[in-house]
Write an enzyme that holds these catalytic residues in place. Sequence first.
Site, PDB file in Angstrom:
ATOM      1  CG  ASP A 124     -59.610 -46.663  43.083  1.00 22.63           C
ATOM      2  OD1 ASP A 124     -59.410 -45.650  41.612  1.00 22.63           O
ATOM      3  OD2 ASP A 124     -60.335 -45.459  43.010  1.00 22.63           O
TER       4      ASP A 124
ATOM      5  CB  SER B 106     -59.034 -44.400  37.996  1.00 23.03           C
ATOM      6  OG  SER B 106     -59.639 -43.457  36.723  1.00 23.03           O
TER       7      SER B 106
ATOM      8  CB  SER C  47     -61.914 -43.596  41.779  1.00 25.62           C
ATOM      9  OG  SER C  47     -60.419 -42.822  41.773  1.00 25.62           O
TER      10      SER C  47
END
Lengths: 347, 347, 347, 347
Positions: free
Chosen positions: D269, D229, D267
Amino acid sequence: SRPRDLGVKLGVMHPGPLNAITDVAGVRVGHTTRIEGDSIRTGVTAVVPHGGDLYREKVPAAIHLGNGYGKLAGYTQVEELGELETPIVLTNTLSVATAMNALVTACLRDNPQVQSVNAVVGETNDGYLNDIRGRHVTEADVHSALSAATEGSVTEGNVGAGTGTSCFGWKGGIGTSSRKLPESLGGYTVGVLVQTNFGGVLQIAGVPVGPLLERYYFRDELESHADGSCMIVVATDAPLGVRNLKRLAQRAMLGLARTGGIASNGSGDYVIAFSTATGNRISVGAGAVRSLTELSNGAVTPLFLASIEATEEAIINSLFAAEDMTGHGGNHREALPVEKVLELLKK
Amino acid sequence: SRPRDLGVKLGVMHPGPLNAITDVAGVRVGHTTRIEGDSIRTGVTAVVPHGGDLYREKVPAAIHLGNGYGKLAGYTQVEELGELETPIVLTNTLSVATAMNALVTACLRDNPQVQSVNAVVGETNDGYLNDIRGRHVTEADVHSALSAATEGSVTEGNVGAGTGTSCFGWKGGIGTSSRKLPESLGGYTVGVLVQTNFGGVLQIAGVPVGPLLERYYFRDELESHADGSCMIVVATDAPLGVRNLKRLAQRAMLGLARTGGIASNGSGDYVIAFSTATGNRISVGAGAVRSLTELSNGAVTPLFLASIEATEEAIINSLFAAEDMTGHGGNHREALPVEKVLELLKK
Amino acid sequence: SRPRDLGVKLGVMHPGPLNAITDVAGVRVGHTTRIEGDSIRTGVTAVVPHGGDLYREKVPAAIHLGNGYGKLAGYTQVEELGELETPIVLTNTLSVATAMNALVTACLRDNPQVQSVNAVVGETNDGYLNDIRGRHVTEADVHSALSAATEGSVTEGNVGAGTGTSCFGWKGGIGTSSRKLPESLGGYTVGVLVQTNFGGVLQIAGVPVGPLLERYYFRDELESHADGSCMIVVATDAPLGVRNLKRLAQRAMLGLARTGGIASNGSGDYVIAFSTATGNRISVGAGAVRSLTELSNGAVTPLFLASIEATEEAIINSLFAAEDMTGHGGNHREALPVEKVLELLKK
Amino acid sequence: SRPRDLGVKLGVMHPGPLNAITDVAGVRVGHTTRIEGDSIRTGVTAVVPHGGDLYREKVPAAIHLGNGYGKLAGYTQVEELGELETPIVLTNTLSVATAMNALVTACLRDNPQVQSVNAVVGETNDGYLNDIRGRHVTEADVHSALSAATEGSVTEGNVGAGTGTSCFGWKGGIGTSSRKLPESLGGYTVGVLVQTNFGGVLQIAGVPVGPLLERYYFRDELESHADGSCMIVVATDAPLGVRNLKRLAQRAMLGLARTGGIASNGSGDYVIAFSTATGNRISVGAGAVRSLTELSNGAVTPLFLASIEATEEAIINSLFAAEDMTGHGGNHREALPVEKVLELLKK
């Protein structure tokens, strides 16, 4: 008695046998109710989609933001991945983090390799009756609600996460309802559970109860307090994909509107929808390609109406079930005067 | 007579003097109605936010997707930039492109340097009464509606883009309504105009008119036709920023829900909201930094209620104003039986 | 020669045999190029997902808004229903409505009962080289592009919708590329086609070509013109559901970023992604429940990288293929100086 | 030394004096670093937008979801209300709830009437080096980071929430950077702070460092681990409204792409952007109408480029600053071999 037993019939579709979210096979509900001393009026309600481990057998899910003034935990991952991997826990605004920690603890305990889990926790603000700043909900309270979760009928009113809530100026609480489609339309069930803590201009079965009883937002053209929130959980056994679950969730707000809810600025109105269709669960460790079945766009409208009607009735059920309560700082909230309301509805 | 003149009072707030979107100062509405031969039953309605050139003096705007099964032109740029740079044109589903071309033509004509303009066009499907596949709407029809746009009272019912529409199984059309806040809350006006072409289970002032007249979605537990669409335009003179205009738009769907609308799968339910607050217009050629005023989050709830109530009433107004129509293929749509409805409402 | 043939290798994955969107089996591309007199420099490009009728055999699709300053037609219905029911047509900004009309005409012609169809049309603004205000694109041009659509290799550069576009200060155009996953990861193909008309700070294979050639946004700390747009179409044969198609589309913007694109305020950067997986098509008239296969969340990352790399390479391909052009008002746009660029890349 | 001091120049704009998020006047950063025994390798980083009480003086804010596989707390309320009312706290995945509780505690302590507060907490998963299941971060750790928050230069690398993170297969951590616009464009500053814990195919200043050092996602056509991440915080003193803050946040993902990030399935993000422009703060108790200034759409592009460049450089800075670490289960993560990298960059 529940409104329907008293002759208050809402909508044109038929409820399931329990008229509860638990009419969706496998769904479990559990409450922890904390009424202690003068000031503690709060609790926890858990909605558990099935009897297995949610982390290992995730269910397709989506969340609609009716109005996002709230502290819901877990939103973004549900949206990104389209799945729910913990039970849904409802509690008060300042106890969301505690409930998250409890869900994380439970998941880590049951899954020794897990290093990441997306806890889903909703809330409304019971600070009028409850010493919310005291943050009295404990992780143990959450575990109790999860352990208590069972199939079968669901207690409504001043229980669990609805213990200290207010709705349309009266005592709010937990409510639930369901709708079952005829077999010709698939025979699917939609069940709804609500934690009611919001305002507006109450109407029941179309009758403007709020104005008639002179208790409503905008009375005397003053901006009386309409804030608060409504957490709504929608379960179905229909094989809806994530996109259509989101649409189903969106429709629940139309049900709230039918009760006179207005989604005021300060309202945290969230709808979490999931499907229990067993063939569509997301199993940890399964292969790269999943086979699933999905209801076509063209077949979802009856479910939309079911979501609307069950939400409307769940909210009204919460009001009928709730009872007078005195709490924090001596604040008092009257229950909806059911007898008077029934009279108004007969006219 | 309009419902309010007949004693049908919806909501708890007060309308503006015209009970129309044109109560928002400067807003203009124009219709082109095309009823020709056996088969042409369609038209164009234009909503013009102010008397100047929209391209040079854009207004803050936002669009809410109640259900996106529609062909609305212009959505993404309004969302990205938060502004409206053409009038809003409503027409039928297959004439969106023609209406876009007309708006582009008008903008290019009035702005010799312009190479890009975002035409906003909404639609519903009038194919039951209108020979929609004939695509009879012309660019000239759009220019006529724009030229005809005036302040003052607004014709409702079988006019403009509502000429051939159906609603709750009866004849739909154009409707409008407004709400004015008391001076203590800013004195702002919210006006709504609708093009009604959708289904569900009609209720008026809470009375289940659809079931009582045995015309509603889900009757006999069959999936009768509930599709269609509702275009909703919300105007306000309140200085709302784009984020709060979006929230205002979202509330209009709660007003639709109060009439029994269900946002079925096939419905294109869009709400376009704009603010006419003169200080907040976006002028081409202005400097890098704009000064503006915005209503705080904490002050928007009365406007939300206004959006809900004006939408509800605009829809009901469209039904009361619409008249019987026979059209394409001999299809016939009855008007709402107003006398019967008034009797039901008196009970 | 294309960059890859000249030794410019972008990314770590392998292209398909054509290094084009047509490596996705069944996908067809067609161009109409309009270069006439001094001022007409425009055209139409059609991307057709399969050889059947799109209306009767819809494909799962999603659209990502990289930056929504554009006139894309069809966005909201694709988002709501998750499907594409016409070919994708690209053209110039002021010809979107004309292209919509052409797609509607084609659908009505082939489907005699249809009364509603969602035309998907993208655009960029070629007004520097083309007399865009003349709106020279005709419906016949669109029909030609659709008729010309074939499998096999795709012409790049100054063709179709890329005829008059500019990119990073040089001549832009149409570009395409693909990536094929190894069989161990499913063997799927991702193909991309772009219409490049945007600005920023060009880099090729990481080399800052824009600054080295002294042509880039922000040179001399002045706000030089970076606006424009990039239309991106992403096709795959992987059985991606709509949610993962949206994620795939979102990744294409990361590929644009790798070329130095910045998604400026005035850019209309849209990514339309669809899946050709035959088992997942949405057939008109099919039953209420669909059986389908979907790639799991855990298996999509290689496709994400493929989307990034193919987008990056498609953009660079468009620049290498484009040629010098003089157009409207005598405006001139140089092609990227390929020889110089290759020298820079060798250093 | 930081990359820029070593001659690695990224982008075409100029950093502020500290090349850090704290170049935005008033912004403070504080870390708590927990390196204990064999297994604790984690911590907390706080980003504080100004020196006052955030609850009483909220700042305009928006959050972009690059990929939502994460546990970010506070998303929905920031989106609904467009404001930030606590500092931003970053920590590890399983400590989000603890950090929320700490922020709630701090707000309740400082604001005796408050019953509701929206804690914003981001995270990445440091479970490779840290005993994340031990949940070692305490509320006291969060209070320490908040207390430690100061203006001035920011420590990068293995500190705070970056203590145990990994990035592109090497040791990740905290990084920061900034860009300052020339006075002719307003002289505004954009500052970025990142917590890097993601994968992809590393490139630095365009040089494919990952492939050259044979450490990258997709090496050997195997699906090596790319998950993880990146939390990104973007601060600016430009008077951006919420809509343009969201666009600014969105651009940060283009900066991540320039380092070779791919936003893999796993991830999380997230980009949180806020404006410190003093005139635009939202004061509790202020009137219904706010006066503010906003940068026009037409003036935001230089800020977009600043967001891209500062994010790219902040990520690279985190890699240069991070050092070798051995942790939980004896797992070891090497630092980026800076000397080798500098050699590759010289070629």
